[in-house]
Write a protein that holds these residues in place. Structure first.
Motif, PDB file in Angstrom:
ATOM      1  N   THR A 243       0.593  -0.698   0.025  1.00 40.61           N
ATOM      2  CA  THR A 243       0.283   0.215   0.325  1.00 40.61           C
ATOM      3  C   THR A 243       0.802   1.204  -0.100  1.00 40.61           C
ATOM      4  O   THR A 243       1.971   1.498   0.738  1.00 40.61           O
ATOM      5  CB  THR A 243      -0.387   0.028   1.139  1.00 40.61           C
ATOM      6  OG1 THR A 243      -1.298  -1.329   1.232  1.00 40.61           O
ATOM      7  CG2 THR A 243      -2.266   1.299   1.062  1.00 40.61           C
ATOM      8  N   LEU A 244       0.795   1.501  -0.639  1.00 37.73           N
ATOM      9  CA  LEU A 244       1.466   3.969  -0.792  1.00 37.73           C
ATOM     10  C   LEU A 244       0.118   4.909  -1.379  1.00 37.73           C
ATOM     11  O   LEU A 244      -0.574   4.386  -1.017  1.00 37.73           O
ATOM     12  CB  LEU A 244       1.850   3.739  -2.223  1.00 37.73           C
ATOM     13  CG  LEU A 244       2.883   2.297  -3.184  1.00 37.73           C
ATOM     14  CD1 LEU A 244       2.876   2.015  -4.378  1.00 37.73           C
ATOM     15  CD2 LEU A 244       4.246   1.625  -2.105  1.00 37.73           C
ATOM     16  N   LYS A 245       1.441   5.820  -0.310  1.00 41.74           N
ATOM     17  CA  LYS A 245       0.423   7.218  -0.256  1.00 41.74           C
ATOM     18  C   LYS A 245       0.546   7.916  -1.226  1.00 41.74           C
ATOM     19  O   LYS A 245       1.920   8.047  -1.272  1.00 41.74           O
ATOM     20  CB  LYS A 245       0.339   7.745   0.768  1.00 41.74           C
ATOM     21  CG  LYS A 245       0.047   8.878   1.483  1.00 41.74           C
ATOM     22  CD  LYS A 245      -0.250   9.191   3.146  1.00 41.74           C
ATOM     23  CE  LYS A 245      -0.766   7.825   4.017  1.00 41.74           C
ATOM     24  NZ  LYS A 245      -0.658   8.853   5.328  1.00 41.74           N
ATOM     25  N   GLN A 246      -0.080   8.549  -1.985  1.00 42.26           N
ATOM     26  CA  GLN A 246       0.383   9.398  -2.355  1.00 42.26           C
ATOM     27  C   GLN A 246       0.157  11.412  -1.734  1.00 42.26           C
ATOM     28  O   GLN A 246      -0.083  11.308  -0.569  1.00 42.26           O
ATOM     29  CB  GLN A 246      -1.166   9.080  -3.680  1.00 42.26           C
ATOM     30  CG  GLN A 246      -1.103   8.907  -4.535  1.00 42.26           C
ATOM     31  CD  GLN A 246      -1.364   9.112  -5.638  1.00 42.26           C
ATOM     32  OE1 GLN A 246      -1.874   9.126  -6.912  1.00 42.26           O
ATOM     33  NE2 GLN A 246      -3.394   8.205  -5.442  1.00 42.26           N
ATOM     34  N   PRO A 247       0.885  12.037  -2.364  1.00 40.77           N
ATOM     35  CA  PRO A 247       0.875  13.785  -1.718  1.00 40.77           C
ATOM     36  C   PRO A 247      -0.916  13.705  -1.325  1.00 40.77           C
ATOM     37  O   PRO A 247      -0.744  14.509  -0.116  1.00 40.77           O
ATOM     38  CB  PRO A 247       1.522  14.661  -2.725  1.00 40.77           C
ATOM     39  CG  PRO A 247       1.969  13.362  -3.631  1.00 40.77           C
ATOM     40  CD  PRO A 247       1.345  12.099  -3.686  1.00 40.77           C
ATOM     41  N   ASP A 248      -1.376  13.706  -1.982  1.00 43.26           N
ATOM     42  CA  ASP A 248      -3.270  14.163  -1.591  1.00 43.26           C
ATOM     43  C   ASP A 248      -3.436  13.059  -0.142  1.00 43.26           C
ATOM     44  O   ASP A 248      -4.289  13.211   0.487  1.00 43.26           O
ATOM     45  CB  ASP A 248      -4.141  13.718  -2.902  1.00 43.26           C
ATOM     46  CG  ASP A 248      -3.925  12.602  -3.464  1.00 43.26           C
ATOM     47  OD1 ASP A 248      -3.566  11.695  -2.893  1.00 43.26           O
ATOM     48  OD2 ASP A 248      -5.203  12.594  -4.151  1.00 43.26           O
ATOM     49  N   GLY A 249      -2.860  11.880   0.316  1.00 40.88           N
ATOM     50  CA  GLY A 249      -3.624  10.956   1.359  1.00 40.88           C
ATOM     51  C   GLY A 249      -4.110  10.446   1.081  1.00 40.88           C
ATOM     52  O   GLY A 249      -4.283   9.113   1.993  1.00 40.88           O
ATOM     53  N   SER A 250      -4.841   9.945  -0.834  1.00 36.17           N
ATOM     54  CA  SER A 250      -5.030   8.688  -0.808  1.00 36.17           C
ATOM     55  C   SER A 250      -3.781   7.426  -1.740  1.00 36.17           C
ATOM     56  O   SER A 250      -2.823   7.758  -1.354  1.00 36.17           O
ATOM     57  CB  SER A 250      -5.938   9.318  -2.305  1.00 36.17           C
ATOM     58  OG  SER A 250      -4.962   9.151  -3.027  1.00 36.17           O
ATOM     59  N   LEU A 251      -4.726   6.317  -0.713  1.00 40.24           N
ATOM     60  CA  LEU A 251      -4.043   4.941  -1.290  1.00 40.24           C
ATOM     61  C   LEU A 251      -3.992   4.463  -2.220  1.00 40.24           C
ATOM     62  O   LEU A 251      -5.133   4.618  -2.988  1.00 40.24           O
ATOM     63  CB  LEU A 251      -4.731   4.275   0.064  1.00 40.24           C
ATOM     64  CG  LEU A 251      -3.985   4.643   1.245  1.00 40.24           C
ATOM     65  CD1 LEU A 251      -4.647   3.102   2.578  1.00 40.24           C
ATOM     66  CD2 LEU A 251      -3.296   5.321   1.768  1.00 40.24           C
ATOM     67  N   LEU A 252      -2.578   4.058  -2.595  1.00 36.40           N
ATOM     68  CA  LEU A 252      -2.653   3.185  -3.630  1.00 36.40           C
ATOM     69  C   LEU A 252      -2.548   1.193  -3.799  1.00 36.40           C
ATOM     70  O   LEU A 252      -1.073   1.009  -3.403  1.00 36.40           O
ATOM     71  CB  LEU A 252      -1.507   3.461  -4.964  1.00 36.40           C
ATOM     72  CG  LEU A 252      -1.812   4.780  -5.134  1.00 36.40           C
ATOM     73  CD1 LEU A 252      -0.369   5.994  -6.082  1.00 36.40           C
ATOM     74  CD2 LEU A 252      -2.885   5.376  -5.869  1.00 36.40           C
ATOM     75  N   PRO A 253      -2.939   0.591  -3.985  1.00 39.51           N
ATOM     76  CA  PRO A 253      -2.883  -0.349  -3.586  1.00 39.51           C
ATOM     77  C   PRO A 253      -1.899  -1.418  -4.636  1.00 39.51           C
ATOM     78  O   PRO A 253      -1.721  -1.062  -6.182  1.00 39.51           O
ATOM     79  CB  PRO A 253      -4.132  -1.378  -3.612  1.00 39.51           C
ATOM     80  CG  PRO A 253      -4.859  -0.711  -4.517  1.00 39.51           C
ATOM     81  CD  PRO A 253      -4.031   0.740  -4.434  1.00 39.51           C
ATOM     82  N   VAL A 254      -0.605  -2.232  -4.731  1.00 42.60           N
ATOM     83  CA  VAL A 254      -0.246  -2.678  -5.694  1.00 42.60           C
ATOM     84  C   VAL A 254      -0.012  -4.155  -5.417  1.00 42.60           C
ATOM     85  O   VAL A 254       0.473  -4.351  -4.575  1.00 42.60           O
ATOM     86  CB  VAL A 254       1.238  -2.894  -5.274  1.00 42.60           C
ATOM     87  CG1 VAL A 254       1.997  -2.706  -6.776  1.00 42.60           C
ATOM     88  CG2 VAL A 254       1.162  -1.075  -5.503  1.00 42.60           C
TER      89      VAL A 254
END
Length: 229
Positions: A143-154
């Protein structure tokens, strides 16, 4: 279940810097579960799943196919070669995308994730017929966090998918899956507009996926299987 354990390469950071390389020092080496050509074929299919994933989103691990030579340090067994592949370091992935890694993502709600990124990940898992993952449990995903705070699953670790179709995989009966390869959608509930737009992007890559399968050095039977699946 396997003849030998998975391996991880751990380089010395100082050695990497001295060589003029980035100091990403740990790499997972995905190796064959058992000896023989059949296992090499499975490794190539899982490697190809990662390559297909990259067609749909840059938020995916890069991979590199290898031939690895095993030599017995005691000299009791002859050297043998097998197919393997390296997976991109997760810190390297995060830096490449300009995001940060989330260390303990268990139990995070759907609203925490970027809707398109979450739907893309879930639909790819559905495409390859993989149920060996979970958003809630952070199973087989980073799980990664973008600068806007939203998360990205990989997603990663696709050997229990219908795409790879290993003999040692087992269906998840608690999800209603009766056999390996039966597709079960495990993504969060998303708005219809998000899912429709994501599905359209997948359909647009149909020819690219077929080309990738055709151009990968697979046994003819494996290519036919993947194209049909």
């Amino acid at each position: 279940n396997c003849d030998h354990a998975p391996l991880k390469l751990d380089f010395d950071k100082d050695d990497l810097r001295t060589a003029g390389m980035a100091d990403y020092d740990k790499y997972k080496l995905v190796t064959a579960c058992f000896h023989g050509t059949a296992s090499d074929r499975l490794i190539k299919k899982e490697y190809l799943a990662y390559r297909a994933y990259q067609l749909f989103t840059p938020t995916s691990f890069r991979v590199r196919l290898l031939t690895i030579t095993y030599r017995d340090a005691n000299g009791q067994h002859a050297a043998r070669k097998a197919t393997a592949f390296l997976i991109e370091n997760s810190r390297e992935l995060a830096n490449r995308l300009g995001v940060i890694r989330v260390e303990n993502p268990i139990g995070l709600p759907a609203k925490a994730y970027n809707p398109t990124a979450e739907a893309t990940h879930a639909l790819f898992q559905y495409l390859i017929g993989n149920t060996d993952w979970s958003n809630t449990l952070a199973l087989n995903m980073k799980t990664l966090k973008q600068p806007d705070g939203s998360l990205l699953p990989v997603g990663y670790d696709f050997d229990f998918s219908g795409w790879v179709n290993t003999a040692y995989s087992r269906p998840r009966h608690q999800l209603g899956q009766r056999f390996i390869g039966q597709r079960v959608y495990l993504g969060f509930h998303q708005h219809d507009d998000v899912l429709t737009a994501t599905a359209d992007k997948f359909l647009a890559q149909k020819d690219a996926v077929r080309k990738l399968i055709d151009e990968t050095p697979l046994a003819r039977a494996d290519r036919r299987y993947l194209l049909k699946y």
